[in-house]
Design a protein around this motif. Structure first.
Motif, short mmCIF file in Angstrom:
data_model
loop_
_atom_site.label_atom_id
_atom_site.label_comp_id
_atom_site.label_asym_id
_atom_site.label_seq_id
_atom_site.Cartn_x
_atom_site.Cartn_y
_atom_site.Cartn_z
N TYR A 1 -8.10 -1.03 -6.47
CA TYR A 1 -8.11 -0.13 -7.62
C TYR A 1 -7.94 1.31 -7.15
N SER A 2 -7.13 2.08 -7.89
CA SER A 2 -7.07 3.52 -7.64
C SER A 2 -8.30 4.19 -8.24
N PRO A 3 -8.61 5.41 -7.80
CA PRO A 3 -9.59 6.21 -8.54
C PRO A 3 -9.03 6.52 -9.94
N VAL A 4 -9.88 7.05 -10.80
CA VAL A 4 -9.41 7.47 -12.13
C VAL A 4 -8.54 8.71 -11.97
N GLY B 1 -5.23 7.55 -16.22
CA GLY B 1 -6.01 6.32 -16.18
C GLY B 1 -6.16 5.83 -14.75
N PHE B 2 -6.47 4.55 -14.58
CA PHE B 2 -6.58 3.99 -13.24
C PHE B 2 -5.71 2.74 -13.14
N PHE B 3 -5.38 2.39 -11.90
CA PHE B 3 -4.37 1.37 -11.66
C PHE B 3 -4.87 0.33 -10.68
N LEU B 4 -4.26 -0.85 -10.75
CA LEU B 4 -4.64 -1.98 -9.90
C LEU B 4 -3.38 -2.51 -9.23
N ILE B 5 -3.44 -2.64 -7.91
CA ILE B 5 -2.33 -3.22 -7.18
C ILE B 5 -2.80 -4.52 -6.53
N SER B 6 -1.92 -5.51 -6.52
CA SER B 6 -2.25 -6.82 -5.97
C SER B 6 -1.26 -7.22 -4.89
N ALA B 7 -1.77 -7.85 -3.83
CA ALA B 7 -0.95 -8.37 -2.75
C ALA B 7 -0.94 -9.88 -2.82
N SER B 8 0.23 -10.46 -2.53
CA SER B 8 0.38 -11.91 -2.66
C SER B 8 1.26 -12.47 -1.55
N LYS B 9 1.08 -13.73 -1.29
CA LYS B 9 1.93 -14.42 -0.32
C LYS B 9 3.37 -14.57 -0.81
N ASP B 10 3.64 -14.19 -2.08
CA ASP B 10 5.01 -14.27 -2.59
C ASP B 10 5.87 -13.07 -2.17
N SER B 11 5.30 -12.14 -1.39
CA SER B 11 6.00 -11.00 -0.78
C SER B 11 6.21 -9.81 -1.71
N ARG C 1 -0.42 -2.69 -11.86
CA ARG C 1 -0.85 -2.91 -13.23
C ARG C 1 -1.73 -1.76 -13.73
N ASN C 2 -1.79 -1.66 -15.05
CA ASN C 2 -2.79 -0.79 -15.64
C ASN C 2 -4.15 -1.40 -15.34
N GLY C 3 -5.05 -0.63 -14.73
CA GLY C 3 -6.32 -1.19 -14.29
C GLY C 3 -7.25 -1.57 -15.41
N PHE D 1 -14.49 -4.16 -7.99
CA PHE D 1 -14.90 -3.46 -9.20
C PHE D 1 -13.90 -2.36 -9.53
N SER D 2 -13.70 -2.13 -10.83
CA SER D 2 -12.92 -0.98 -11.28
C SER D 2 -13.69 0.29 -10.94
#
Length: 337
Positions: free
Chosen positions: A24-27, A31-41, A46-48, A278-279
């Motif tokens: 999660y980014s800080p506010v 707003g705040f944002f969410l980044i996800s890492a995956s084995k799909d490369s 996303r909007n957090g 946590f957000s």
């Protein structure tokens, strides 16, 4: 089976392989944002708050093991099995730079001042890249006792925290000397290490326990046994009075920080939970799983049973953006191969 205080999450689809890291980014003013890492490369942004998909960073040729956003959520970084770490423009999705390594890169972290990027992985070397001079050779700190699994900065970027995939403990490195100055001893390898928002605690998950360490004096503050092998844990950032843990049994459990009492239990994933976070305001938390989904849960608010709850909301990459501020901010978003 304990179904006490079960909530229905926002379900964020889009990844085609397991989700292994969340950040999660800080506010920010947007707003705040969410980044996800995956084995799909392909890391996803996303909007957090709503989970709405914003964009996908395309360019890696192997599994992405770690991801992060800088303090202002203007740049993203990712660490991959393709022997590279990449720096991205989080507004456009453009790849700004690719940092070549000689083996799998397992972890990455922006410094607090956002000028440095820290990486580590199978080479057992900490690398520190100057983002103001991305083409310059990195500073290298060697002699990690094992393959690096997690990384974090603390003490205003004066100390680096690292754990290894194949041995227990968390090492504290002094940035000035490049040497290990302390070790937080654990019996099992630490799969998750997080510095609390106020800088007071280091939260670790190792084996079937969650531990909290004093981030300044490095003593063990609390240790709680979990009912299964846990891969990740996160401390609520606003009040510091509760924490979450997730792991092999697919549940995400919410605990009281002071007593260790379980106060919530959520299930929805169809595979082991690899990461929980946590957000920034503590009103919700996200989980990433082997099942390829990210789920965002409200922190003990809303309906308390499946029966009284609305159907889960899907937030995949084909979903139209609903957050006006995000749509405005990201209207020029595009991604590059």
């Amino acid at each position: 089976m304990d179904n006490k205080k079960v909530t229905v999450p926002l379900v964020c689809h889009g990844h085609s392989r397991p989700v292994v890291d969340l950040f999660y980014s800080p506010v920010t003013p947007d707003g705040f944002f969410l980044i996800s890492a995956s084995k799909d490369s392909t890391p996803m942004l996303r909007n957090g708050e709503t989970g709405d998909w914003i964009g996908t960073f395309e360019g890696h040729k192997g599994a992405v093991w770690s991801c992060c956003l800088d303090t202002n959520a203007l740049r993203a970084a990712s660490a991959s099995a393709d022997f590279s770490a990449k720096l991205w423009d989080a507004l456009t999705g453009d790849e700004l730079h690719s940092f070549d390594h000689k083996h799998i890169v397992r972890a990455c972290a922006f410094s607090e001042d956002t000028h440095l990027l820290l990486t580590g992985g199978f080479e057992k070397i900490l690398r520190i890249f100057d983002l103001n001079r991305p083409d310059a050779p990195p500073r290298e700190v060697e002699k990690s006792p094992g393959s690096i699994r997690t990384l974090a900065w603390l003490h205003s970027d004066q100390t680096i925290l690292s754990s290894c995939s194949d041995s227990g403990g968390v090492r504290l490195w002094d940035m000035r000397s490049g040497k290990i100055v302390n070790t937080l001893e654990t019996k099992s390898p630490v799969t998750s290490a997080e510095v609390s928002k106020d800088g007071r605690y280091i939260t670790t998950a190792d084996g079937s326990s969650v531990k909290f360490w004093d981030a300044n004096h490095f003593g063990l503050v609390k240790s709680y046994d979990m009912p299964c092998t846990v891969e990740s844990a996160s401390l609520e950032p606003k009040f510091g009075n509760k924490f979450i843990a997730g792991g092999e049994d697919m549940w995400i459990r919410l605990y009281d920080f002071n007593s260790g009492e379980k106060i919530g239990c959520n299930k929805g994933h169809h595979g082991p939970v690899h990461c929980v976070r946590f957000s920034p305001g503590g009103e919700s938390y996200a989980s990433g799983s082997e099942d390829g989904t990210v789920r965002i849960w409200q922190t003990l608010t809303g309906p308390t049973s499946q029966k009284d709850s609305p159907a889960p909301v899907g937030n995949g990459p084909n979903k139209q953006l609903s957050a006006v501020e995000v749509a405005s901010k990201m209207e020029d978003l595009h991604v590059k191969d």
